[in-house]
Design a protein around this motif. Structure first.
Motif, mmCIF file in Angstrom:
data_model
loop_
_atom_site.group_PDB
_atom_site.id
_atom_site.type_symbol
_atom_site.label_atom_id
_atom_site.label_comp_id
_atom_site.label_asym_id
_atom_site.label_seq_id
_atom_site.Cartn_x
_atom_site.Cartn_y
_atom_site.Cartn_z
ATOM 1 N N CYS A 13 38.317 -5.344 69.741
ATOM 2 C CA CYS A 13 38.855 -4.314 69.836
ATOM 3 C C CYS A 13 39.560 -4.094 68.479
ATOM 4 O O CYS A 13 40.163 -5.028 67.518
ATOM 5 N N GLY A 15 41.942 -2.353 68.060
ATOM 6 C CA GLY A 15 43.558 -2.228 68.197
ATOM 7 C C GLY A 15 44.595 -3.627 68.620
ATOM 8 O O GLY A 15 45.317 -3.622 67.805
ATOM 9 N N CYS A 16 42.958 -4.908 68.413
ATOM 10 C CA CYS A 16 44.198 -5.834 69.426
ATOM 11 C C CYS A 16 43.152 -7.339 68.832
ATOM 12 O O CYS A 16 43.560 -8.353 68.759
ATOM 13 N N CYS A 24 39.868 -2.464 73.921
ATOM 14 C CA CYS A 24 39.941 -3.165 74.652
ATOM 15 C C CYS A 24 41.069 -2.084 76.072
ATOM 16 O O CYS A 24 41.505 -1.249 75.600
ATOM 17 N N CYS A 27 45.047 -2.304 75.448
ATOM 18 C CA CYS A 27 45.392 -1.058 74.235
ATOM 19 C C CYS A 27 44.985 0.073 74.551
ATOM 20 O O CYS A 27 45.489 0.766 74.497
#
Ligand code: ZN
Length: 216
Positions: A13, A15-16, A24, A27
């Motif tokens: 992901c 974002g994370c 995900c 996120c």
């Protein structure tokens, strides 16, 4: 997502970093909590600016991944946020979106203009909602500023002043960028457009830093 990079490095992901394809669920939930707000900066002539989210957490990492790590799969999510910020700034009527341009060098190194991609997708979203929105690349770099990262707000403004030139475009203009930190870039973008004869120039960004005291 850049498929070749995923195959090489393993998908995660943007974002994370959790393993998987694309952004995900956690996120996405974080991004869906976006509540556009007015960005306040204590610089003279600072334009009216709206932003979708505070620059922290998944949105901050998504922007970095989109810009630096070819995570073009994040474009729709970032564009959705930008469209919300543009609508917060100007909720009806026709408008022209002018992206803050990347430097030619950045585009050459990355292979694409990150903000332009997000701006084009945001405009398509707004058009689907019935708005009349056009993206016009009416700003260009005319001087390469020094690296901004170690400069304070006043020094950034001095460093950026005259770095952009604008072209006259019709209608109300909303300048867009991925992130607003000191605001010096948006200030310079609107200065250049005003100098080219644009009367109404506001701005919208995917995210913005906020002072702790003035959090939305
Ligand atoms: Zn995630």
């Amino acid at each position: 997502m850049d498929v070749a990079a995923d195959l090489l490095l393993g998908a995660s992901c943007p974002g994370c970093g959790v393993p998987g394809w694309g952004i995900c669920t956690s996120c996405r939930t974080s991004l869906s909590a976006a509540a556009p707000f007015e960005v306040v900066r204590s610089i003279a002539s600072f334009p009216a600016v709206s932003s979708a989210m505070v620059y922290e957490g998944p949105v901050r990492r998504l922007i970095a991944a989109h810009k630096e790590r070819h995570a073009r799969g994040a474009t729709p999510a970032l564009a959705g946020l930008l469209a919300a910020a543009v609508s917060h700034r100007r909720s009806d009527g026709a408008l022209t979106i002018v992206p803050v341009p990347s430097t030619r060098r950045a585009v050459r190194e990355r292979g694409y203009d990150s903000v332009r991609l997000i701006a084009d997708a945001a405009a398509r979203t707004l058009c689907r909602e019935g708005r009349s929105v056009e993206v016009v690349p009416a700003l260009r770099h005319v001087r390469r500023p020094a690296d901004q990262s170690s400069l304070d707000t006043t020094a950034r403004w001095a460093n950026l002043h005259g770095a952009l030139a604008g072209e006259r475009v019709d209608g109300p203009v909303v300048v867009v960028d991925d992130v607003c930190t000191t605001g010096a870039t948006l200030l310079e973008a609107c200065r250049a457009l005003h100098a080219a004869g644009v009367e109404t120039c506001e701005a919208a960004t995917v995210s913005a830093t906020v002072l702790r005291r003035s959090r939305p």
